[in-house]
Design an enzyme around this catalytic site. Structure first.
Site, PDB file in Angstrom:
ATOM      1  N   ALA A  39       0.871  -1.182   0.000  1.00  0.00           N
ATOM      2  CA  ALA A  39       0.000   0.000   0.000  1.00  0.00           C
ATOM      3  C   ALA A  39       0.901   1.223   0.000  1.00  0.00           C
ATOM      4  O   ALA A  39       1.956   1.229   0.676  1.00  0.00           O
ATOM      5  CB  ALA A  39      -0.880   0.006   1.236  1.00  0.00           C
ATOM      6  N   TRP A  40       0.557   2.215  -0.764  1.00  0.00           N
ATOM      7  CA  TRP A  40       1.265   3.501  -0.719  1.00  0.00           C
ATOM      8  C   TRP A  40       0.430   4.567  -1.416  1.00  0.00           C
ATOM      9  O   TRP A  40      -0.595   4.283  -2.046  1.00  0.00           O
ATOM     10  CB  TRP A  40       2.674   3.393  -1.332  1.00  0.00           C
ATOM     11  CG  TRP A  40       2.780   2.828  -2.736  1.00  0.00           C
ATOM     12  CD1 TRP A  40       1.775   2.307  -3.494  1.00  0.00           C
ATOM     13  CD2 TRP A  40       3.982   2.729  -3.495  1.00  0.00           C
ATOM     14  NE1 TRP A  40       2.272   1.862  -4.692  1.00  0.00           N
ATOM     15  CE2 TRP A  40       3.625   2.119  -4.744  1.00  0.00           C
ATOM     16  CE3 TRP A  40       5.309   3.078  -3.294  1.00  0.00           C
ATOM     17  CZ2 TRP A  40       4.560   1.867  -5.734  1.00  0.00           C
ATOM     18  CZ3 TRP A  40       6.233   2.822  -4.295  1.00  0.00           C
ATOM     19  CH2 TRP A  40       5.856   2.224  -5.497  1.00  0.00           C
ATOM     20  N   HIS A  44       4.008  24.859   4.433  1.00  0.00           N
ATOM     21  CA  HIS A  44       3.686  25.455   5.733  1.00  0.00           C
ATOM     22  C   HIS A  44       2.373  24.880   6.248  1.00  0.00           C
ATOM     23  O   HIS A  44       1.409  25.606   6.494  1.00  0.00           O
ATOM     24  CB  HIS A  44       3.631  26.983   5.597  1.00  0.00           C
ATOM     25  CG  HIS A  44       4.948  27.563   5.211  1.00  0.00           C
ATOM     26  ND1 HIS A  44       5.764  28.220   6.077  1.00  0.00           N
ATOM     27  CD2 HIS A  44       5.621  27.535   4.016  1.00  0.00           C
ATOM     28  CE1 HIS A  44       6.882  28.585   5.451  1.00  0.00           C
ATOM     29  NE2 HIS A  44       6.823  28.176   4.208  1.00  0.00           N
ATOM     30  N   HIS A  49      11.503  32.025   3.512  1.00  0.00           N
ATOM     31  CA  HIS A  49      10.039  32.154   3.506  1.00  0.00           C
ATOM     32  C   HIS A  49       9.622  33.624   3.439  1.00  0.00           C
ATOM     33  O   HIS A  49       8.577  33.953   2.858  1.00  0.00           O
ATOM     34  CB  HIS A  49       9.487  31.482   4.762  1.00  0.00           C
ATOM     35  CG  HIS A  49       8.018  31.629   4.993  1.00  0.00           C
ATOM     36  ND1 HIS A  49       7.084  31.557   4.005  1.00  0.00           N
ATOM     37  CD2 HIS A  49       7.332  31.828   6.154  1.00  0.00           C
ATOM     38  CE1 HIS A  49       5.882  31.720   4.528  1.00  0.00           C
ATOM     39  NE2 HIS A  49       5.996  31.888   5.821  1.00  0.00           N
ATOM     40  N   HIS A  93       8.096  36.824  11.351  1.00  0.00           N
ATOM     41  CA  HIS A  93       8.582  36.477  10.021  1.00  0.00           C
ATOM     42  C   HIS A  93       9.580  37.524   9.564  1.00  0.00           C
ATOM     43  O   HIS A  93      10.747  37.239   9.297  1.00  0.00           O
ATOM     44  CB  HIS A  93       7.408  36.363   9.034  1.00  0.00           C
ATOM     45  CG  HIS A  93       6.541  35.185   9.286  1.00  0.00           C
ATOM     46  ND1 HIS A  93       5.573  35.162  10.257  1.00  0.00           N
ATOM     47  CD2 HIS A  93       6.518  33.951   8.727  1.00  0.00           C
ATOM     48  CE1 HIS A  93       4.985  33.990  10.254  1.00  0.00           C
ATOM     49  NE2 HIS A  93       5.546  33.238   9.346  1.00  0.00           N
ATOM     50  N   HIS A 147       5.180  22.816  11.529  1.00  0.00           N
ATOM     51  CA  HIS A 147       6.108  23.052  10.422  1.00  0.00           C
ATOM     52  C   HIS A 147       7.172  24.088  10.765  1.00  0.00           C
ATOM     53  O   HIS A 147       7.045  24.847  11.718  1.00  0.00           O
ATOM     54  CB  HIS A 147       5.344  23.479   9.161  1.00  0.00           C
ATOM     55  CG  HIS A 147       4.805  24.870   9.213  1.00  0.00           C
ATOM     56  ND1 HIS A 147       3.560  25.180   9.717  1.00  0.00           N
ATOM     57  CD2 HIS A 147       5.364  26.053   8.842  1.00  0.00           C
ATOM     58  CE1 HIS A 147       3.371  26.483   9.632  1.00  0.00           C
ATOM     59  NE2 HIS A 147       4.440  27.037   9.116  1.00  0.00           N
ATOM     60  N   ASP A 190       9.719  27.207   9.544  1.00  0.00           N
ATOM     61  CA  ASP A 190       9.862  28.355   8.637  1.00  0.00           C
ATOM     62  C   ASP A 190      11.343  28.604   8.412  1.00  0.00           C
ATOM     63  O   ASP A 190      12.080  28.874   9.368  1.00  0.00           O
ATOM     64  CB  ASP A 190       9.282  29.625   9.274  1.00  0.00           C
ATOM     65  CG  ASP A 190       7.774  29.664   9.255  1.00  0.00           C
ATOM     66  OD1 ASP A 190       7.206  30.596   9.826  1.00  0.00           O
ATOM     67  OD2 ASP A 190       7.163  28.748   8.664  1.00  0.00           O
TER      68      ASP A 190
HETATM   69  O1  LIG Z   1       4.184  30.721   7.109  1.00  0.00           O
HETATM   70  C1  LIG Z   1       3.198  30.662   7.792  1.00  0.00           C
HETATM   71  O2  LIG Z   1       2.767  29.585   8.221  1.00  0.00           O
HETATM   72  C2  LIG Z   1       2.569  31.916   8.215  1.00  0.00           C
HETATM   73  O3  LIG Z   1       2.341  32.025   9.387  1.00  0.00           O
HETATM   74  C3  LIG Z   1       2.307  33.029   7.232  1.00  0.00           C
HETATM   75  C4  LIG Z   1       2.496  32.822   5.872  1.00  0.00           C
HETATM   76  C5  LIG Z   1       2.235  33.851   4.981  1.00  0.00           C
HETATM   77  C6  LIG Z   1       1.790  35.082   5.426  1.00  0.00           C
HETATM   78  C7  LIG Z   1       1.610  35.304   6.776  1.00  0.00           C
HETATM   79  C8  LIG Z   1       1.870  34.278   7.678  1.00  0.00           C
HETATM   80  S1  LIG Z   1       1.604  34.576   9.367  1.00  0.00           S
HETATM   81 CA   LIG Z   2       5.488  28.484   8.131  1.00  0.00          CA
HETATM   82 MN   LIG Z   3       5.003  31.223   8.963  1.00  0.00          MN
END
Ligand SMILES: O=C(O)C(=O)c1ccccc1S
Ligand SMILES: [Ca+2]
Ligand SMILES: [Mn+2]
Length: 263
Positions: free
Chosen positions: A64-65, A73, A83, A212, A77, A79
């Site tokens: 199975a696969w 994201h 990103h 970010h 996950h 970052d």
């Molecule tokens: O990379 C993400 O999961 C994330 O939190 C995010 C992505 C894109 C824009 C704003 C945010 S706040």
């Molecule tokens: Ca992220």
């Molecule tokens: Mn993020």
């Protein structure tokens, strides 16, 4: 104690249970909550989808696969600096180039679960981090700093997890001065139990989305949708994460766990 003795001690402690491994990862599947950005502002990540190839049948008699549709994201996950536009030109800024040593590091757990229970828009400030340091010791360079909010209990319902109304999402996160302070202290990254590392109303901050803009822009990292931070001590545990080595990746779903001394 030599490095060999340290690792031998770790092996023995894992066997006798005096060191435990705590899973910090949310289940990953079609029901995994995803960040929702206003469609007139930006495109969103499609939901996770699993496609069956075979299930011990005419498509594969003994096996199975499947194959997945999965955003970088999605769920618990990582970052990578690439990103965000502020990190796009930094060295070693993608999931396949971030030094792997950064995926094993001490973790500092700042428990704001009581504050968050009273205010879903709670912000972790530099002042609150300094108060934590006064009690638990200074944040050392190379440490992951995570915000314990107990928000992970909501991650079985997208509505509860995103907690949005007509004004947007109401979820906790770090203030601008908090992110600036964590960068100054040499923190490797910031982790959250929420869908993203920034607070739900972080678009209104200056600069917007500091976890970010400033953190990834400083070549540090984010971790989102963590779980079980309530099972970790404030200090003394080690974080282990395993982002996929996606070539040119801006992030990756991870299996995150902590190695925790007991007793
Ligand atoms: O990379 C993400 O999961 C994330 O939190 C995010 C992505 C894109 C824009 C704003 C945010 S706040
Ligand atoms: Ca992220
Ligand atoms: Mn993020």
């Amino acid at each position: 104690m030599s490095a060999q003795q340290t690792l031998a001690g770790l092996a023995l402690a894992l066997v006798d249970g005096s060191i435990e491994v705590v899973d910090l990862t949310a289940p990953l599947g079609p029901d995994t909550p995803l960040l929702y950005l206003p469609p007139d502002f930006a495109k969103n990540t499609p939901k996770f989808k699993m496609h069956e190839i075979s299930a011990y049948d005419q498509n594969g008699p003994w096996w199975a696969w499947g194959w997945m549709e999965l955003g970088e994201h999605t769920g618990t996950h990582f970052d990578a600096p690439s990103h965000w536009i502020s990190g796009k030109d930094l060295p070693q800024n993608t999931t396949d180039t971030v030094p792997v040593k950064n995926f094993v590091a001490p973790i500092a757990v700042i428990d704001c679960s009581t504050e968050v229970a009273g205010d879903p828009d709670f912000l972790l400030t530099a002042e609150r981090v300094k108060a934590w340091e006064a009690e638990h010791g200074e944040i050392k360079p190379g440490t992951w700093v995570v915000l314990r909010s107990d928000w992970y209990h909501r991650n079985t319902s997208t509505e509860a997890f995103l907690n949005a109304d007509e004004n947007g999402s109401h979820t906790p996160g770090p203030s601008v001065d908090c992110v600036e302070y964590l960068v100054e202290k040499g923190a490797l990254g910031f982790g959250s139990e929420c869908v993203g590392t920034d607070a739900g109303n972080a678009a209104t901050f200056n600069p917007p989305f500091p976890a970010h803009n400033l953190l990834l822009g400083a070549g540090r990292y984010g971790l989102a949708s963590l779980t079980n931070l309530d099972k970790l001590p404030p200090t003394g545990a080690m974080l282990v994460i395993a982002p996929l080595k996606i070539v040119g990746g801006t992030g990756s779903p991870v299996r995150a766990f902590a190695i925790v001394p007991r007793g």
